[in-house]
Design a protein around this motif. Structure first.
Motif, short mmCIF file in Angstrom:
data_model
loop_
_atom_site.label_atom_id
_atom_site.label_comp_id
_atom_site.label_asym_id
_atom_site.label_seq_id
_atom_site.Cartn_x
_atom_site.Cartn_y
_atom_site.Cartn_z
N LYS A 5 0.84 -1.18 0.00
CA LYS A 5 0.00 0.00 0.00
C LYS A 5 0.88 1.24 0.00
O LYS A 5 2.00 1.22 0.52
CB LYS A 5 -0.90 0.03 1.24
N LEU A 6 0.37 2.30 -0.59
CA LEU A 6 1.09 3.57 -0.58
C LEU A 6 0.17 4.66 -0.06
O LEU A 6 -0.86 4.96 -0.67
CB LEU A 6 1.59 3.93 -1.98
N GLU A 30 -1.86 -0.78 -3.69
CA GLU A 30 -3.07 -0.01 -3.43
C GLU A 30 -2.69 1.41 -3.06
O GLU A 30 -1.86 1.61 -2.16
CB GLU A 30 -3.88 -0.64 -2.30
N ASN A 31 -3.26 2.38 -3.76
CA ASN A 31 -2.98 3.78 -3.45
C ASN A 31 -4.00 4.31 -2.44
O ASN A 31 -5.20 4.16 -2.63
CB ASN A 31 -3.03 4.63 -4.72
N ILE A 32 -3.51 4.90 -1.38
CA ILE A 32 -4.37 5.50 -0.37
C ILE A 32 -4.10 7.00 -0.35
O ILE A 32 -3.05 7.45 0.08
CB ILE A 32 -4.11 4.88 1.02
N GLU A 33 -5.06 7.76 -0.85
CA GLU A 33 -4.90 9.21 -0.96
C GLU A 33 -5.18 9.86 0.39
O GLU A 33 -6.26 9.73 0.96
CB GLU A 33 -5.88 9.76 -2.01
N VAL A 58 3.66 0.69 2.74
CA VAL A 58 3.38 -0.39 3.69
C VAL A 58 3.48 -1.71 2.94
O VAL A 58 2.69 -1.97 2.04
CB VAL A 58 2.00 -0.22 4.34
N HIS A 59 4.45 -2.51 3.32
CA HIS A 59 4.69 -3.79 2.64
C HIS A 59 4.56 -4.91 3.66
O HIS A 59 5.34 -4.99 4.61
CB HIS A 59 6.08 -3.80 2.01
N GLY A 60 3.57 -5.74 3.46
CA GLY A 60 3.33 -6.82 4.41
C GLY A 60 3.06 -6.32 5.81
O GLY A 60 3.44 -6.96 6.79
N GLY A 61 2.41 -5.16 5.90
CA GLY A 61 2.06 -4.58 7.20
C GLY A 61 3.17 -3.76 7.84
O GLY A 61 2.95 -3.16 8.90
N LYS A 62 4.34 -3.70 7.20
CA LYS A 62 5.46 -2.96 7.76
C LYS A 62 5.66 -1.65 7.00
O LYS A 62 5.79 -1.66 5.77
CB LYS A 62 6.74 -3.80 7.70
N MET A 68 12.99 8.62 -0.65
CA MET A 68 14.16 7.97 -1.24
C MET A 68 14.53 6.69 -0.51
O MET A 68 15.03 5.74 -1.11
CB MET A 68 15.35 8.93 -1.30
N ILE A 69 14.27 6.64 0.78
CA ILE A 69 14.45 5.39 1.51
C ILE A 69 13.47 4.35 0.98
O ILE A 69 13.81 3.17 0.81
CB ILE A 69 14.26 5.61 3.03
N ILE A 70 12.26 4.79 0.68
CA ILE A 70 11.26 3.88 0.09
C ILE A 70 11.75 3.35 -1.25
O ILE A 70 11.66 2.14 -1.53
CB ILE A 70 9.91 4.61 -0.09
#
Length: 219
Positions: A5-6, A30-33, A58-62, A68-70
Motif C-alpha cells: 500500500k502507498l 493499493e494507493n491511499i490518498e 506499507v509492505h506486508g504490514g510494515k 528515497m528510503i522507500i
C-alpha cells in the motif's frame, strides 16, 4: 507476494516519485490518498509517528517512510528493472545527484511562497541549481543514467512538471530552452516515458492548488 500500500497525495512530487518507481518495476499496489494537511488518517499517523507525513509505503504490514528510503527499499526488494546502476562507482554518482536533488529543490518551493527581494534571491538560486545540473549532471545522455530512466531521473522529476507550474504562478521563466538545452530536452524525454506520462498530476489542478498555496503564503 506481500500486499503493498502507498499512503500519498496526488500533487506531491515525493509521492509521485514512489509511484513512478513502482510502476517502472511493475509492482502492484493499493494507493491511499491522504487528505493533507489537516485531515491525516489515523493509519498515516500510526505508520509515520515521527514525521507524520507522506509518502509511506506499507509492505506486508510494515511501514517504510521517506521517499528515497522507500525507493531504495523497492530497489532491493524488487530487483527487476533496476533503477540504480550495477557498477559501484556509477551507483555512488547516482546517489550523489539524488542528494543534490533533495538538497537543492527547496529553493524552487521558496520561489512559490515568496515575493520581493526574497523571490529574486530564490529565482537566482534556482537558476544556479539548473545551471549546475545542465553543466555537470546530464552530459550528452538522454537520461541521467544513459538510455534508460533511473533513480536520478526520478529524483529530478519535479523539474518536468512542478517547476513549470511554479514559473507560471510566480510569473518568472527559469528553464529557458535556448539556455538549458540538455535539461530542457531531458524534461521532454522524461515526460514521454509512458509510465511517467500516465502518472503525472493534472497540470490545471496543480496550478489551482499552487494558487491557493501562494495566496496563503503571501497573506
Amino acid at each position: 507476494m506481500a500486499y503493498v500500500k502507498l499512503h500519498g497525495a496526488w500533487a506531491s512530487p515525493f509521492s509521485c516519485r514512489v509511484v513512478w518507481a513502482m510502476k517502472l518495476k511493475g509492482i502492484p499496489y493499493e494507493n491511499i490518498e491522504e487528505d493533507l494537511p489537516n485531515n491525516k488518517s489515523k493509519l498515516l499517523l500510526q505508520y509515520n509517528p515521527v514525521h507524520k507525513k507522506i509518502p509511506v509505503l506499507v509492505h506486508g504490514g510494515k511501514p517504510v517512510c521517506e521517499y528515497m528510503i522507500i525507493i531504495e527499499y523497492i530497489e532491493e526488494t524488487w530487483p527487476q528493472n533496476p533503477l540504480l546502476p550495477s557498477d559501484p562507482y556509477q551507483r555512488a554518482l547516482a546517489r550523489f545527484w539524488v542528494k543534490f536533488a533533495d538538497d537543492k529543490s527547496f529553493v524552487v518551493w521558496t520561489l512559490l511562497r515568496s515575493s520581493g527581494e526574497e523571490r529574486e534571491k530564490a529565482k537566482n538560486e534556482s537558476l544556479e541549481v539548473l545551471k549546475t545540473i545542465e553543466e555537470h549532471g546530464l552530459g550528452d545522455k538522454k537520461f541521467f543514467g544513459g538510455e534508460e530512466i533511473g533513480i536520478v531521473d526520478i529524483a529530478f522529476g519535479w523539474i518536468a512538471l512542478w517547476l513549470g507550474v511554479i514559473e507560471e504562478k510566480v510569473g518568472v521563466k527559469l528553464l529557458e530552452a535556448h539556455i538549458f538545452l540538455r535539461l530542457y530536452a531531458w524534461t521532454k524525454n522524461f515526460k514521454e516515458v509512458p509510465v511517467i506520462k500516465k502518472n503525472l498530476p493534472d497540470r490545471h489542478d496543480l496550478l489551482l492548488l499552487f494558487t491557493g498555496v501562494r495566496q496563503k503564503s503571501l497573506g
